[in-house]
Design a protein around this motif. Structure first.
Motif, short mmCIF file in Angstrom:
data_model
loop_
_atom_site.label_atom_id
_atom_site.label_comp_id
_atom_site.label_asym_id
_atom_site.label_seq_id
_atom_site.Cartn_x
_atom_site.Cartn_y
_atom_site.Cartn_z
N THR A 17 -28.89 45.44 51.66
CA THR A 17 -27.87 46.13 52.43
C THR A 17 -28.45 47.41 53.01
OG1 THR A 17 -27.11 47.37 50.50
CG2 THR A 17 -26.09 45.22 50.90
N GLU A 19 -27.76 50.33 52.33
CA GLU A 19 -27.94 51.39 51.35
C GLU A 19 -29.30 51.34 50.66
OE1 GLU A 19 -25.25 49.42 51.46
OE2 GLU A 19 -23.89 50.88 52.35
N LEU A 20 -29.97 50.19 50.75
CA LEU A 20 -31.24 50.05 50.05
C LEU A 20 -32.39 50.60 50.88
CD1 LEU A 20 -30.82 46.47 48.56
CD2 LEU A 20 -30.65 48.65 47.35
N GLU A 62 -23.57 40.51 47.05
CA GLU A 62 -23.01 41.50 46.15
C GLU A 62 -23.79 41.66 44.85
OE1 GLU A 62 -18.60 41.01 45.75
OE2 GLU A 62 -18.97 39.22 46.97
N ASP A 65 -26.16 45.11 43.47
CA ASP A 65 -25.45 46.27 42.92
C ASP A 65 -24.96 45.99 41.51
OD1 ASP A 65 -25.84 47.78 45.16
OD2 ASP A 65 -23.94 47.24 46.09
N HIS A 66 -24.38 44.83 41.29
CA HIS A 66 -23.84 44.51 39.97
C HIS A 66 -24.96 44.26 38.96
CE1 HIS A 66 -19.60 44.37 41.06
NE2 HIS A 66 -19.97 43.81 42.20
N ASP A 69 -26.07 47.45 37.72
CA ASP A 69 -25.08 48.14 36.88
C ASP A 69 -24.93 47.52 35.50
OD1 ASP A 69 -24.57 49.91 38.91
OD2 ASP A 69 -22.83 48.80 39.67
#
Length: 202
Positions: A17, A19-20, A62, A65-66, A69
């Motif tokens: 994404t 953001e990376l 998705e 990110d998960h 986390d």
């Protein structure tokens, strides 16, 4: 007509994404994926320490990110195969997972420039090779998948028609699609499947 790097480009655009880090690629990510036939979700949950109570619909886009986390894995079912990303790719684990008549496909790349494709059946490595250097092909039947490789190009070489890494990766993904008898883009990379977290370790 699709570009010879289409599946590579789709995988990259799906995983990474805005953001990376723009310098990140599949190699620096440490990409690893596994497809297995003959194992149900309960079996995979035990092998990968999945907490099935956390199962939720998810696109592959998705998962990074998960995974960062809570260690969540993307688990996808299509064509009688279960796909898992990211997944372990060590031989002992794969051989054990594919015992009892199961089939497993593993595709991995790491930050050290090592890439690997493996087809394992019933606890035996049938075919294993580096997509960027397919002359390294070995296993108990190294040519077992040759009939599915028509039109695919893997080798990164200095000959008159060299193959770039991106095309080698696309060809590997296309081969996996042919083996699983699925559309690699529509059935796997673009489809909604499941995100499942890991069991907590006390």
């Amino acid at each position: 007509m699709r570009s010879p790097t289409y599946l590579h480009d789709l995988l990259v655009s799906t995983l990474f994404t805005e953001e990376l880090d723009h310098d990140m690629d599949l190699w620096s990510l440490g990409f690893s994926a596994l497809w297995i036939k003959g194992a149900d979700l309960d079996t995979l949950a035990q092998a990968f320490s999945l907490d099935l109570s956390t199962r939720a619909p998810s696109h592959l886009s998705e998962i990074l990110d998960h995974n960062g986390d809570d260690g969540s894995l993307w688990v996808a079912e299509a064509g009688g195969w279960m796909g898992i990303m990211p997944a372990r790719s060590d031989d002992a684990f794969l051989l054990s997972l594919a015992e009892g008549g199961r089939h497993a496909l593993s595709f991995s790349m790491d930050i050290n420039g090592h890439d690997s494709f493996k087809y394992i059946r019933d606890g035996d490595t049938i075919v294993s090779f580096r997509p960027t250097w397919p002359d390294s092909k070995h296993g108990s039947d190294p040519h077992a998948l040759d009939h599915l490789m028509d039109g695919l190009r893997f080798q990164v070489s200095g000959d008159d028609n060299p193959v770039e890494e991106d095309e080698s990766i696309s060809s590997t993904l296309a081969l996996i699609g042919r083996i699983t008898e699925t559309d690699m883009a529509a059935d796997w990379l673009e489809a909604v499947h499941s995100r499942i977290g890991l069991t907590s370790i006390s």
